[in-house]
Motif scaffolding. Structure first.
Motif, PDB file in Angstrom:
ATOM      1  N   VAL A 196     -21.546   5.659  -2.285  1.00 19.21           N
ATOM      2  CA  VAL A 196     -22.359   4.747  -3.094  1.00 19.21           C
ATOM      3  C   VAL A 196     -21.716   4.469  -4.447  1.00 19.21           C
ATOM      4  CG1 VAL A 196     -24.529   4.530  -4.351  1.00 19.21           C
ATOM      5  CG2 VAL A 196     -24.549   5.245  -1.969  1.00 19.21           C
ATOM      6  N   ASN A 197     -21.184   5.501  -5.089  1.00 17.16           N
ATOM      7  CA  ASN A 197     -20.603   5.329  -6.421  1.00 17.16           C
ATOM      8  C   ASN A 197     -19.075   5.338  -6.423  1.00 17.16           C
ATOM      9  OD1 ASN A 197     -22.906   5.026  -8.018  1.00 17.16           O
ATOM     10  ND2 ASN A 197     -23.284   7.229  -8.034  1.00 17.16           N
ATOM     11  N   ILE A 198     -18.480   5.288  -5.240  1.00 20.32           N
ATOM     12  CA  ILE A 198     -17.016   5.320  -5.153  1.00 20.32           C
ATOM     13  C   ILE A 198     -16.452   3.907  -5.221  1.00 20.32           C
ATOM     14  CG2 ILE A 198     -15.051   5.882  -3.676  1.00 20.32           C
ATOM     15  CD1 ILE A 198     -16.631   8.214  -2.595  1.00 20.32           C
ATOM     16  N   MET A 199     -15.429   3.732  -6.037  1.00 15.82           N
ATOM     17  CA  MET A 199     -14.763   2.447  -6.158  1.00 15.82           C
ATOM     18  C   MET A 199     -14.086   2.066  -4.837  1.00 15.82           C
ATOM     19  SD  MET A 199     -11.856   1.465  -8.951  1.00 15.82           S
ATOM     20  CE  MET A 199     -12.744   2.364 -10.215  1.00 15.82           C
ATOM     21  N   LEU A 200     -14.167   0.797  -4.463  1.00 11.29           N
ATOM     22  CA  LEU A 200     -13.545   0.360  -3.214  1.00 11.29           C
ATOM     23  C   LEU A 200     -12.020   0.391  -3.338  1.00 11.29           C
ATOM     24  CD1 LEU A 200     -15.740  -2.711  -2.187  1.00 11.29           C
ATOM     25  CD2 LEU A 200     -15.599  -0.503  -1.036  1.00 11.29           C
ATOM     26  N   PRO A 201     -11.339   1.065  -2.418  1.00 13.19           N
ATOM     27  CA  PRO A 201      -9.870   1.105  -2.464  1.00 13.19           C
ATOM     28  C   PRO A 201      -9.268  -0.158  -1.846  1.00 13.19           C
ATOM     29  CG  PRO A 201     -10.695   2.529  -0.718  1.00 13.19           C
ATOM     30  CD  PRO A 201     -11.891   1.947  -1.377  1.00 13.19           C
ATOM     31  N   TYR A 202      -8.432  -0.835  -2.595  1.00 13.80           N
ATOM     32  CA  TYR A 202      -7.847  -2.104  -2.171  1.00 13.80           C
ATOM     33  C   TYR A 202      -7.118  -1.982  -0.832  1.00 13.80           C
ATOM     34  CZ  TYR A 202      -4.557  -6.030  -2.132  1.00 13.80           C
ATOM     35  OH  TYR A 202      -3.808  -7.126  -1.773  1.00 13.80           O
ATOM     36  N   ALA A 203      -6.331  -0.937  -0.667  1.00 14.51           N
ATOM     37  CA  ALA A 203      -5.533  -0.797   0.556  1.00 14.51           C
ATOM     38  C   ALA A 203      -6.420  -0.722   1.799  1.00 14.51           C
ATOM     39  CB  ALA A 203      -4.646   0.451   0.463  1.00 14.51           C
ATOM     40  N   GLU A 204      -7.528   0.003   1.703  1.00 16.50           N
ATOM     41  CA  GLU A 204      -8.426   0.132   2.848  1.00 16.50           C
ATOM     42  C   GLU A 204      -9.154  -1.178   3.140  1.00 16.50           C
ATOM     43  OE1 GLU A 204     -11.010   3.517   2.770  1.00 16.50           O
ATOM     44  OE2 GLU A 204      -9.461   4.836   1.941  1.00 16.50           O
ATOM     45  N   VAL A 205      -9.495  -1.917   2.090  1.00 18.63           N
ATOM     46  CA  VAL A 205     -10.152  -3.209   2.282  1.00 18.63           C
ATOM     47  C   VAL A 205      -9.219  -4.173   3.000  1.00 18.63           C
ATOM     48  CG1 VAL A 205     -11.098  -5.233   1.096  1.00 18.63           C
ATOM     49  CG2 VAL A 205     -11.692  -2.939   0.313  1.00 18.63           C
ATOM     50  N   ILE A 206      -7.978  -4.229   2.556  1.00 19.79           N
ATOM     51  CA  ILE A 206      -7.005  -5.138   3.166  1.00 19.79           C
ATOM     52  C   ILE A 206      -6.700  -4.720   4.608  1.00 19.79           C
ATOM     53  CG2 ILE A 206      -4.605  -5.912   3.072  1.00 19.79           C
ATOM     54  CD1 ILE A 206      -6.497  -7.290   1.110  1.00 19.79           C
ATOM     55  N   ALA A 207      -6.625  -3.409   4.847  1.00 21.12           N
ATOM     56  CA  ALA A 207      -6.370  -2.940   6.214  1.00 21.12           C
ATOM     57  C   ALA A 207      -7.508  -3.345   7.145  1.00 21.12           C
ATOM     58  CB  ALA A 207      -6.207  -1.419   6.209  1.00 21.12           C
ATOM     59  N   ALA A 208      -8.747  -3.290   6.641  1.00 18.49           N
ATOM     60  CA  ALA A 208      -9.899  -3.654   7.461  1.00 18.49           C
ATOM     61  C   ALA A 208      -9.969  -5.152   7.719  1.00 18.49           C
ATOM     62  CB  ALA A 208     -11.187  -3.174   6.792  1.00 18.49           C
ATOM     63  N   LEU A 209      -9.654  -5.953   6.699  1.00 18.10           N
ATOM     64  CA  LEU A 209      -9.786  -7.401   6.822  1.00 18.10           C
ATOM     65  C   LEU A 209      -8.555  -8.060   7.438  1.00 18.10           C
ATOM     66  CD1 LEU A 209     -11.433  -8.254   3.367  1.00 18.10           C
ATOM     67  CD2 LEU A 209     -12.551  -7.753   5.538  1.00 18.10           C
ATOM     68  N   GLY A 210      -7.386  -7.453   7.281  1.00 16.44           N
ATOM     69  CA  GLY A 210      -6.157  -8.036   7.803  1.00 16.44           C
ATOM     70  C   GLY A 210      -5.579  -9.083   6.864  1.00 16.44           C
ATOM     71  N   GLN A 211      -4.453  -8.779   6.240  1.00 17.35           N
ATOM     72  CA  GLN A 211      -3.863  -9.704   5.268  1.00 17.35           C
ATOM     73  C   GLN A 211      -3.056 -10.791   5.965  1.00 17.35           C
ATOM     74  OE1 GLN A 211      -1.720  -7.848   2.079  1.00 17.35           O
ATOM     75  NE2 GLN A 211      -1.000  -9.760   1.203  1.00 17.35           N
ATOM     76  N   GLU A 212      -3.218 -12.034   5.479  1.00 19.59           N
ATOM     77  CA  GLU A 212      -2.464 -13.160   6.017  1.00 19.59           C
ATOM     78  C   GLU A 212      -1.465 -13.727   5.016  1.00 19.59           C
ATOM     79  OE1 GLU A 212      -5.352 -15.997   7.520  1.00 19.59           O
ATOM     80  OE2 GLU A 212      -5.025 -15.216   9.550  1.00 19.59           O
ATOM     81  N   GLY A 213      -1.738 -13.564   3.733  1.00 19.71           N
ATOM     82  CA  GLY A 213      -0.828 -14.083   2.722  1.00 19.71           C
ATOM     83  C   GLY A 213      -1.457 -13.972   1.349  1.00 19.71           C
ATOM     84  N   GLU A 214      -0.711 -14.375   0.345  1.00 17.96           N
ATOM     85  CA  GLU A 214      -1.232 -14.335  -1.021  1.00 17.96           C
ATOM     86  C   GLU A 214      -0.567 -15.406  -1.865  1.00 17.96           C
ATOM     87  OE1 GLU A 214       1.264 -11.063  -3.481  1.00 17.96           O
ATOM     88  OE2 GLU A 214      -0.057 -10.199  -1.951  1.00 17.96           O
TER      89      GLU A 214
END
Length: 282
Positions: A39-57
């Motif tokens: 609940v109070n843990i900051m979202l880790p960017y690497a895990e978010v991107i791994a879950a969503l799947g990166q296509e580009g930036e």
């Protein structure tokens, strides 16, 4: 700004003490309410991107962003909580120095963030974000890099939401639904995406056997949605068998009941009647 006594240095010191106190109290309240650990843990960017799947930036340059939209970090998730309150005294000296500069009206360098959907993740500038939160600032300047992902970042609040996102991404790789169909097929339990994927693949295999030809995944997904999912959901809606589930959850539940009760893959009034009678007996 809170606690403006006219002595910026003392105020900056009090700002840090107040932020630490709030972090400790928040952690204690979470424990007393028996809330999940994330609940109070900051979202880790690497895990978010791994879950969503990166296509580009792509780089968007300097922008003014909402402080509330900053929900995660690239590499500093242990130093601050979800609202960027310090989790220890390690950051105190640097934190107070930035708070003092902010209170004196000195120029503060922009932060660097990644943008995923409407969410922002700090690459550089965690202390500046923490001070902005503590002083009640609504916006902050940031160098923004937009990251495109295979599925959207909506409905992500906590780390456990990433499980659903990850399984949905894998499902859509197995069953590449187009457009409207993609948005219509939703599950609330991550494991159900795996079961649905296997169900669609089995349906596609039977279809290829019946037609005697190979069909690619895109064709199977499109035909399953149009020839199986939409007509069945319409039938379930008319029979009032959807309930408070999503349409995809209702489809999976009734499909399982259908095979358990009358051992068939067909859909007709007999199937609906059998399911309805079984529901009444319970």
């Amino acid at each position: 700004m809170r606690g403006d006594t006219g002595f910026p240095r003392a105020d900056a010191e009090n700002d840090f003490i107040r932020a630490r106190r709030r972090q400790v109290m928040s952690r204690l309240a979470k424990w007393m309410r028996r809330e999940p650990d994330d609940v109070n843990i900051m979202l880790p960017y690497a895990e978010v991107i791994a879950a969503l799947g990166q296509e580009g930036e792509r780089r968007l340059g300097l922008q003014v962003i909402q402080v509330e939209s900053i929900v995660g970090s690239v590499d500093r998730t242990r130093d601050f909580d979800r609202r960027f309150r310090p989790t220890s005294g390690r950051t105190r000296e640097r934190w107070e120095r930035l708070a003092l500069a902010q209170r004196r009206g000195e120029s503060i360098p922009p932060i660097d963030v990644y943008r995923v959907g409407e969410l922002h993740f700090v690459k550089d500038g965690h202390h500046r974000v923490s001070v902005a939160h503590a002083l009640g600032l609504r916006t902050i300047e940031a160098h923004v890099t937009e990251v495109r992902t295979k599925i959207g970042a909506y409905d992500i609040r906590y780390q456990h939401d990433l499980l659903i996102k990850n399984d949905r991404r894998l499902f859509l790789e197995r069953v590449p639904l187009p457009g409207e169909a993609r948005a219509a097929v939703l599950m609330s339990d991550p494991w159900e995406y795996t079961e649905l994927g296997e169900t669609v693949e089995a349906w596609g295999f039977r279809l290829m056997q019946d037609e005697g030809k190979f069909l690619d995944r895109l064709t199977v997904a499109k035909r399953w949605y149009e020839e199986e999912f939409v007509p069945v959901v319409r039938m379930l809606q008319q029979a009032d068998l959807v309930g408070d589930r999503t349409e995809a959850e209702a489809y999976m539940h009734i499909a399982g009941e259908r095979f358990r009760l009358i051992r068939t893959h067909r859909w007709d009034d007999e199937v609906i009647d059998a399911v309805r009678q079984s529901k009444k007996r319970r």
